[in-house]
Design an enzyme around this catalytic site. Sequence first.
Site, mmCIF file in Angstrom:
data_model
loop_
_atom_site.group_PDB
_atom_site.id
_atom_site.type_symbol
_atom_site.label_atom_id
_atom_site.label_comp_id
_atom_site.label_asym_id
_atom_site.label_seq_id
_atom_site.Cartn_x
_atom_site.Cartn_y
_atom_site.Cartn_z
ATOM 1 N N ARG A 71 0.833 -1.214 0.000
ATOM 2 C CA ARG A 71 0.000 0.000 0.000
ATOM 3 C C ARG A 71 0.868 1.265 0.000
ATOM 4 O O ARG A 71 0.513 2.273 -0.618
ATOM 5 C CB ARG A 71 -0.942 -0.025 1.211
ATOM 6 C CG ARG A 71 -2.023 -1.105 1.057
ATOM 7 C CD ARG A 71 -2.936 -1.152 2.259
ATOM 8 N NE ARG A 71 -3.491 0.154 2.557
ATOM 9 C CZ ARG A 71 -3.960 0.513 3.748
ATOM 10 N NH1 ARG A 71 -3.945 -0.344 4.758
ATOM 11 N NH2 ARG A 71 -4.456 1.716 3.941
ATOM 12 N N VAL A 104 -4.402 7.290 4.925
ATOM 13 C CA VAL A 104 -3.021 7.207 5.397
ATOM 14 C C VAL A 104 -2.047 7.363 4.227
ATOM 15 O O VAL A 104 -0.867 7.098 4.361
ATOM 16 C CB VAL A 104 -2.797 5.853 6.131
ATOM 17 C CG1 VAL A 104 -3.618 5.796 7.408
ATOM 18 C CG2 VAL A 104 -3.135 4.643 5.235
ATOM 19 N N ASP A 105 -2.582 7.788 3.058
ATOM 20 C CA ASP A 105 -1.782 7.765 1.829
ATOM 21 C C ASP A 105 -0.966 9.026 1.567
ATOM 22 O O ASP A 105 -0.109 9.046 0.678
ATOM 23 C CB ASP A 105 -2.686 7.456 0.615
ATOM 24 C CG ASP A 105 -3.862 8.420 0.472
ATOM 25 O OD1 ASP A 105 -3.728 9.614 0.814
ATOM 26 O OD2 ASP A 105 -4.937 7.972 -0.001
ATOM 27 N N HIS A 120 -6.094 8.399 11.310
ATOM 28 C CA HIS A 120 -5.653 7.004 11.331
ATOM 29 C C HIS A 120 -4.164 6.863 11.042
ATOM 30 O O HIS A 120 -3.699 5.786 10.699
ATOM 31 C CB HIS A 120 -6.487 6.171 10.335
ATOM 32 C CG HIS A 120 -7.933 6.064 10.725
ATOM 33 N ND1 HIS A 120 -8.921 5.588 9.892
ATOM 34 C CD2 HIS A 120 -8.559 6.353 11.901
ATOM 35 C CE1 HIS A 120 -10.102 5.617 10.520
ATOM 36 N NE2 HIS A 120 -9.899 6.072 11.728
ATOM 37 N N GLY A 195 -16.303 10.704 0.473
ATOM 38 C CA GLY A 195 -15.685 9.423 0.135
ATOM 39 C C GLY A 195 -15.448 8.507 1.314
ATOM 40 O O GLY A 195 -14.453 7.778 1.335
ATOM 41 N N THR A 196 -16.368 8.520 2.271
ATOM 42 C CA THR A 196 -16.240 7.555 3.371
ATOM 43 C C THR A 196 -17.550 6.804 3.563
ATOM 44 O O THR A 196 -18.627 7.389 3.425
ATOM 45 C CB THR A 196 -15.814 8.232 4.696
ATOM 46 O OG1 THR A 196 -15.808 7.243 5.739
ATOM 47 C CG2 THR A 196 -16.713 9.387 5.101
ATOM 48 N N ALA A 239 -16.026 12.049 -5.953
ATOM 49 C CA ALA A 239 -15.484 13.219 -5.256
ATOM 50 C C ALA A 239 -14.798 14.202 -6.203
ATOM 51 O O ALA A 239 -14.952 15.419 -6.057
ATOM 52 C CB ALA A 239 -14.504 12.753 -4.184
HETATM 53 P P1 OAD Z 1 -14.487 2.481 2.802
HETATM 54 O O1 OAD Z 1 -13.835 1.550 1.855
HETATM 55 O O2 OAD Z 1 -15.217 1.906 3.958
HETATM 56 O O3 OAD Z 1 -15.512 3.398 2.023
HETATM 57 C C1 OAD Z 1 -15.150 4.061 0.852
HETATM 58 C C2 OAD Z 1 -16.325 4.891 0.418
HETATM 59 O O4 OAD Z 1 -15.919 5.644 -0.705
HETATM 60 C C3 OAD Z 1 -17.557 4.086 0.016
HETATM 61 O O5 OAD Z 1 -18.685 4.595 0.718
HETATM 62 C C4 OAD Z 1 -17.668 4.327 -1.489
HETATM 63 O O6 OAD Z 1 -19.020 4.406 -1.924
HETATM 64 C C5 OAD Z 1 -16.993 5.680 -1.620
HETATM 65 N N1 OAD Z 1 -16.417 5.966 -2.944
HETATM 66 C C6 OAD Z 1 -15.937 5.104 -3.873
HETATM 67 N N2 OAD Z 1 -15.474 5.783 -4.927
HETATM 68 C C7 OAD Z 1 -15.675 7.100 -4.677
HETATM 69 C C8 OAD Z 1 -15.408 8.301 -5.392
HETATM 70 N N3 OAD Z 1 -14.836 8.300 -6.600
HETATM 71 N N4 OAD Z 1 -15.745 9.475 -4.794
HETATM 72 C C9 OAD Z 1 -16.321 9.508 -3.572
HETATM 73 N N5 OAD Z 1 -16.598 8.404 -2.866
HETATM 74 C C10 OAD Z 1 -16.277 7.224 -3.398
HETATM 75 O O7 OAD Z 1 -13.359 3.529 3.281
HETATM 76 P P2 OAD Z 1 -13.356 4.482 4.563
HETATM 77 O O8 OAD Z 1 -14.714 5.013 4.835
HETATM 78 O O9 OAD Z 1 -12.256 5.447 4.380
HETATM 79 O O10 OAD Z 1 -9.392 2.329 8.977
HETATM 80 O O11 OAD Z 1 -12.965 3.436 5.681
HETATM 81 C C11 OAD Z 1 -12.822 3.893 6.997
HETATM 82 C C12 OAD Z 1 -11.713 3.159 7.690
HETATM 83 O O12 OAD Z 1 -11.930 1.739 7.606
HETATM 84 C C13 OAD Z 1 -10.348 3.338 7.054
HETATM 85 O O13 OAD Z 1 -9.703 4.526 7.448
HETATM 86 C C14 OAD Z 1 -9.618 2.142 7.581
HETATM 87 C C15 OAD Z 1 -10.657 1.093 7.315
HETATM 88 O O14 OAD Z 1 -10.557 -0.041 8.052
HETATM 89 C C16 OAD Z 1 -8.245 1.930 9.545
HETATM 90 O O15 OAD Z 1 -7.370 1.385 8.912
HETATM 91 C C17 OAD Z 1 -8.181 2.217 11.013
#
Ligand code: OAD
Length: 259
Positions: A71, A104-105, A120, A195-196, A239
Site C-alpha cells: 500500500r 493514510v496515503d 488514522h 468518500g467515506t 469526489a
Molecule cells: P471504505 O472503503 O469503507 O468506504 C469508501 C467509500 O468511498 C464508500 O462509501 C464508497 O461508496 C466511496 N467511494 C468510492 N469511490 C468514490 C469516489 N470516486 N468518490 C467519492 N466516494 C467514493 O473507506 P473508509 O470510509 O475510508 O481504517 O474506511 C474507513 C476506515 O476503515 C479506514 O480509514 C480504515 C478502514 O478499516 C483503519 O485502517 C483504522
Amino acid sequence: MPHADLLRALRSAQHVFILTGAGTSAESNLPTFRDPGPHRGLWDNHRPEDLASPDAFAAHPARVQSWYGHRRRAALAAQPNPAHHAIAQLAQHVPKLTLVTQNVDGLHQRAGSKGVLELHGSLHRWHCVNTGEPVDDATLDAQLPQTPDDPPLRSPSGTGYVRPGVVWFGEGLPTDVLAKAEAAARTADVALSIGTSALVYPAAALPLLAKEAGAYTAEINPTPSAIAHQLDAAITQPAGVAMSELLRTLTAGINPDGV
Ligand code: OAD
C-alpha cells in the site's frame, strides 16, 4: 450547478470542516477498503480488519508488513486527483478550513493541503514496535518484505519488528488529533463528509457532531453512506467531479439562486 444550499452555506461559512475517506483517493486508483475490486492480490482472502490489528501483526508480521509495504508503494506511485486539489484550493477561498482524513496515503498533503489531521496515522512513517525508533525511507524501500513469505523487517538496531504508524483495530486514535478534529467539527458552519462509508467510529461521528452543533452538513459519495440520511444533503457523484464543480462555481461567483 452543485447543490444550491451547500453553495450558499459555503459562501457565508467562517469555518469549513471536511472529513475524507478512502473514496477520496479512489480516482487516484487507490483501492477503498469495502468496495469490491480486483486489488487485494496476495491478501485476497484476508479482510482489512484481519490484517490491521496488533494480533494479526504478532501472528504474522511479514504478512502485515508486506500488505502495508504494498500500500505504501501504491500511495507513492499515485498522484493526487481533482478532489485532493479542489479541497486544497477551497482552503484559499474560505476564512478557515479544517481537513480531517482517515486516509493514510499522504495525497492531501501532496496536493498542497496544510495542517491535515490524520486520524488514522500515515503509511509513510514506520517505527520499531519495541523502542519507537523511526525507520528511514531507504530502508523501507529496500527491505520491507514483498510477500508474506519473505522474512519480516526488524528495526536497524534489531530490537523488534517495524510497523507503520497507522491506527489498527483495537488501538486508540491519537488523542490530540481526535481532540482537534472534534473541536473543529463543533465550531464549523459547514461540514463535508467525502468518500467515506462512515462505518468506522469515531471518525464517522464527526459530521454528526458538526450537525448537532448547528453546521450545514453534506456528503459526497456515489453510494450514500451509513450516515447520509442524517445529513442535510447527499451528493451522489464521485469526489473529483463534485469537488471540482463546487470549487469552480464558488470561485466563479455563480449565484446558486440564479439572480
Ligand atoms: P471504505 O472503503 O469503507 O468506504 C469508501 C467509500 O468511498 C464508500 O462509501 C464508497 O461508496 C466511496 N467511494 C468510492 N469511490 C468514490 C469516489 N470516486 N468518490 C467519492 N466516494 C467514493 O473507506 P473508509 O470510509 O475510508 O481504517 O474506511 C474507513 C476506515 O476503515 C479506514 O480509514 C480504515 C478502514 O478499516 C483503519 O485502517 C483504522
